[in-house]
Design a protein around this motif. Sequence first.
Motif, mmCIF file in Angstrom:
data_model
loop_
_atom_site.group_PDB
_atom_site.id
_atom_site.type_symbol
_atom_site.label_atom_id
_atom_site.label_comp_id
_atom_site.label_asym_id
_atom_site.label_seq_id
_atom_site.Cartn_x
_atom_site.Cartn_y
_atom_site.Cartn_z
ATOM 1 N N GLN A 47 -26.340 45.981 24.258
ATOM 2 C CA GLN A 47 -24.952 46.059 23.802
ATOM 3 C C GLN A 47 -24.733 47.427 23.171
ATOM 4 O O GLN A 47 -25.526 47.883 22.358
ATOM 5 C CB GLN A 47 -24.663 44.960 22.795
ATOM 6 C CG GLN A 47 -23.199 44.805 22.481
ATOM 7 C CD GLN A 47 -22.934 43.608 21.584
ATOM 8 O OE1 GLN A 47 -23.771 43.207 20.802
ATOM 9 N NE2 GLN A 47 -21.756 43.034 21.708
ATOM 10 N N SER A 48 -23.647 48.082 23.586
ATOM 11 C CA SER A 48 -23.291 49.356 22.972
ATOM 12 C C SER A 48 -21.797 49.590 23.146
ATOM 13 O O SER A 48 -21.208 49.189 24.159
ATOM 14 C CB SER A 48 -24.098 50.519 23.574
ATOM 15 O OG SER A 48 -23.751 50.744 24.920
ATOM 16 N N LEU A 78 -11.021 34.110 37.644
ATOM 17 C CA LEU A 78 -10.579 34.762 36.406
ATOM 18 C C LEU A 78 -11.208 36.140 36.212
ATOM 19 O O LEU A 78 -11.001 36.783 35.193
ATOM 20 C CB LEU A 78 -10.886 33.861 35.209
ATOM 21 C CG LEU A 78 -10.092 32.554 35.172
ATOM 22 C CD1 LEU A 78 -10.615 31.640 34.070
ATOM 23 C CD2 LEU A 78 -8.609 32.834 34.997
ATOM 24 N N GLY A 79 -11.997 36.591 37.207
ATOM 25 C CA GLY A 79 -12.534 37.944 37.157
ATOM 26 C C GLY A 79 -14.014 38.068 36.856
ATOM 27 O O GLY A 79 -14.542 39.175 36.809
ATOM 28 N N TYR A 138 -23.743 46.465 35.361
ATOM 29 C CA TYR A 138 -22.447 45.909 34.968
ATOM 30 C C TYR A 138 -22.220 46.133 33.484
ATOM 31 O O TYR A 138 -23.170 46.209 32.708
ATOM 32 C CB TYR A 138 -22.399 44.401 35.257
ATOM 33 C CG TYR A 138 -22.613 44.070 36.704
ATOM 34 C CD1 TYR A 138 -21.548 44.068 37.589
ATOM 35 C CD2 TYR A 138 -23.876 43.774 37.193
ATOM 36 C CE1 TYR A 138 -21.734 43.775 38.931
ATOM 37 C CE2 TYR A 138 -24.074 43.480 38.533
ATOM 38 C CZ TYR A 138 -23.003 43.480 39.394
ATOM 39 O OH TYR A 138 -23.196 43.194 40.721
ATOM 40 N N ALA A 139 -20.958 46.209 33.093
ATOM 41 C CA ALA A 139 -20.581 46.306 31.683
ATOM 42 C C ALA A 139 -19.359 45.433 31.474
ATOM 43 O O ALA A 139 -18.439 45.425 32.306
ATOM 44 C CB ALA A 139 -20.279 47.750 31.307
ATOM 45 N N ALA A 140 -19.357 44.674 30.374
ATOM 46 C CA ALA A 140 -18.233 43.780 30.078
ATOM 47 C C ALA A 140 -18.224 43.468 28.582
ATOM 48 O O ALA A 140 -19.264 43.534 27.925
ATOM 49 C CB ALA A 140 -18.354 42.496 30.877
ATOM 50 N N PRO A 141 -17.058 43.111 28.049
ATOM 51 C CA PRO A 141 -16.989 42.775 26.632
ATOM 52 C C PRO A 141 -17.625 41.426 26.300
ATOM 53 O O PRO A 141 -17.971 41.169 25.152
ATOM 54 C CB PRO A 141 -15.487 42.754 26.340
ATOM 55 C CG PRO A 141 -14.842 42.513 27.656
ATOM 56 C CD PRO A 141 -15.751 43.122 28.687
ATOM 57 N N VAL A 142 -17.815 40.565 27.303
ATOM 58 C CA VAL A 142 -18.401 39.236 27.093
ATOM 59 C C VAL A 142 -19.533 39.041 28.082
ATOM 60 O O VAL A 142 -19.402 39.363 29.261
ATOM 61 C CB VAL A 142 -17.338 38.129 27.297
ATOM 62 C CG1 VAL A 142 -17.963 36.753 27.182
ATOM 63 C CG2 VAL A 142 -16.197 38.296 26.305
ATOM 64 N N ASP A 185 -28.346 45.254 33.901
ATOM 65 C CA ASP A 185 -28.778 45.704 35.223
ATOM 66 C C ASP A 185 -29.180 44.457 36.010
ATOM 67 O O ASP A 185 -29.867 43.574 35.487
ATOM 68 C CB ASP A 185 -29.962 46.663 35.115
ATOM 69 C CG ASP A 185 -29.599 47.942 34.368
ATOM 70 O OD1 ASP A 185 -28.403 48.302 34.350
ATOM 71 O OD2 ASP A 185 -30.503 48.569 33.797
ATOM 72 N N ALA A 186 -28.743 44.375 37.250
ATOM 73 C CA ALA A 186 -29.077 43.255 38.130
ATOM 74 C C ALA A 186 -29.416 43.831 39.496
ATOM 75 O O ALA A 186 -28.527 44.235 40.240
ATOM 76 C CB ALA A 186 -27.914 42.273 38.226
ATOM 77 N N GLY A 187 -30.701 43.890 39.789
ATOM 78 C CA GLY A 187 -31.121 44.539 41.026
ATOM 79 C C GLY A 187 -30.740 46.007 40.976
ATOM 80 O O GLY A 187 -30.969 46.689 39.988
#
Length: 80
Positions: free
Chosen positions: A27-28, A12-13, A41-45, A35-37
């Motif tokens: 959140q902004s 589902l992505g 990443y940025a996402a609405p959820v 940040d992961a390593g």
Amino acid sequence: MTTRNRRKAERLGAIVREGVAATNIRQSDGLWHVDAGADSYAAPVLVNAAGAWAGRIAADLGEPVPVETVAATEAGDGAI
């Protein structure tokens, strides 16, 4: 997170990262940023599937969730 749930989420992505600390969670502008390593990443959820660390991460984000350790039975089957 079970393998079945992970596979469906990825279909589902969703992006699932294991073995990498999630840092600088914020959140902004209606998006969660993580940040992961070396990646960001940025996402609405944002899904907190951190297992034993989920309570600490939730508390750090201002949403404390009680997480308690449960010991396995003497039979070793994990049933309570």
